[in-house]
Design an enzyme around this catalytic site. Structure first.
Site, PDB file in Angstrom:
ATOM      1  N   LYS A 195      41.904 -34.397  -8.513  1.00  0.00           N
ATOM      2  CA  LYS A 195      40.631 -35.043  -7.954  1.00  0.00           C
ATOM      3  C   LYS A 195      40.308 -36.413  -7.971  1.00  0.00           C
ATOM      4  CE  LYS A 195      36.286 -34.411 -10.794  1.00  0.00           C
ATOM      5  NZ  LYS A 195      35.757 -33.728 -12.105  1.00  0.00           N
ATOM      6  N   ARG A 205      26.389 -34.567  -8.629  1.00  0.00           N
ATOM      7  CA  ARG A 205      25.361 -34.907 -10.171  1.00  0.00           C
ATOM      8  C   ARG A 205      23.656 -35.474  -9.993  1.00  0.00           C
ATOM      9  NH1 ARG A 205      29.711 -40.711  -9.633  1.00  0.00           N
ATOM     10  NH2 ARG A 205      31.954 -39.189  -9.746  1.00  0.00           N
ATOM     11  N   LYS A 248      39.755 -31.677  -5.030  1.00  0.00           N
ATOM     12  CA  LYS A 248      38.713 -31.578  -5.076  1.00  0.00           C
ATOM     13  C   LYS A 248      38.984 -32.539  -4.344  1.00  0.00           C
ATOM     14  CE  LYS A 248      34.150 -31.701  -7.942  1.00  0.00           C
ATOM     15  NZ  LYS A 248      33.985 -31.203  -8.929  1.00  0.00           N
TER      16      LYS A 248
END
Length: 325
Positions: A195, A205, A248
């Site tokens: 990640k 977010r 990711k």
């Protein structure tokens, strides 16, 4: 008279011929759809930076799941937006937390759909970081027991897969041991093994209300410039008991997806993240790109790179397009 060159175009001549020799195929079963669940009642709020993506309240989750089921999507990834936050993310591991409630509801109404529970604290902490803060720094070892508590409470609620996304050192080992000790040795871990600290997370977010209130996450998420480090991270998670490996983001890291796939025998999951989604949505709304064509090309590239599964906010659209083809 013989030709001095190969006739590769013979296999591209008609749509039927192209279908016949296609190497990479995308199926509904490959898709995992992320859901943002609110505790407040009567809410279905579109995320302004992610057109077509909604924050859905618990009392409206059933109607959302009805659509997902009808489209043939077989797995959802749950993110929670609690009413209250504190310094240690208490609502993440509360047995009556929003994800725990959502999981029980889904498994009661749609037991055949797999529930993947995001296991992190950032949506639940008042500071927006993925662990406990000591002297302005995320304390790795002090954070691990809270992630374990979160994973166990999610499993107790009925989650089929635990997906820890916190990038703390030792998180897979500690969660695996915690699940086993609690009697959940058959619950797999879908680790966010690789990640990156990416600029592509911005819209998420907003959707998850998880923006850090100070600093950034670069001390625990990876530097986008690093490749070998990604393999070290994945090595550790495999050794510690991960059952799936997530890379990711996906699109700018397809080289990493391929390296992870070539190196391990575990299922590899590509996360087609929020920024990748929003860029295409914005371009499509302006008429600059053919949305269906560019999405299907992009998602197919992730499969071609080696992803077995894809987490994507386009899952509902893709499922519909696959049904129409």
């Amino acid at each position: 008279m013989s030709n001095a060159f190969d006739r590769h175009r013979r296999l591209r001549r008609t749509p039927a011929m192209r279908d016949l020799v296609r190497e990479t195929h995308l199926n509904k079963e490959d898709l995992i759809y992320p859901l943002f669940v609110l505790e407040e009642s009567g809410q279905r709020n579109e995320v302004s930076s992610m057109p077509g993506v909604y924050q859905v309240s618990l009392d409206r989750l059933t109607e959302e799941m009805k659509e997902i089921k009808a489209l043939g999507i077989q797995a959802v990834l749950l993110f929670g937006l609690p009413k209250e936050k504190d310094e240690v993310g208490t609502q993440a591991y509360d047995n009556e937390g929003v994800i725990q409630q959502a999981t029980r509801l889904i498994k009661q109404e749609y037991p055949e759909i797999l529930v993947v529970a995001d296991t992190c604290l950032c949506e639940y902490t008042s500071h927006g970081h993925c662990g406990v803060i000591h002297d302005g720094y995320v304390d790795n070892d002090a954070s691990l027991p809270l992630h374990v508590q979160t994973a166990v409470s999610q499993a107790q609620a009925g989650a089929d897969i635990i997906a820890p996304s916190n990038m703390m050192d030792g998180f897979v080992k500690e969660i695996r041991e915690g699940l086993d000790e609690a009697g959940f040795e058959n619950i797999p871990i879908m680790s966010y093994a690789v990640k990156y600290a990416s600029a592509f997370y911005g819209p998420f977010r907003e959707a998850a209300d998880s923006t850090p209130q100070f600093g950034d996450r670069k001390t625990y998420q990876m530097d986008p410039a690093n490749r070998i480090e990604a393999l070290r991270e994945a090595d550790t998670d495999v050794e510690e008991g991960a059952d799936f490996l997530i890379v990711k983001p996906a699109l700018s890291y397809l080289d990493i997806v391929r390296e992870v796939k070539d190196r391990y025998t575990l299922p590899v999951v590509a996360y087609n993240v929020s920024g990748e989604y929003s860029l295409i949505k914005a371009a499509a709304q302006n008429g600059w790109v053919d949305e269906k064509a560019i999405v299907m090309e992009k998602i197919t590239s992730m499969k071609r790179a080696g992803a077995d599964l894809i987490i994507t906010y386009f899952a509902k659209d893709i499922a519909q397009w696959l049904s129409e083809s």
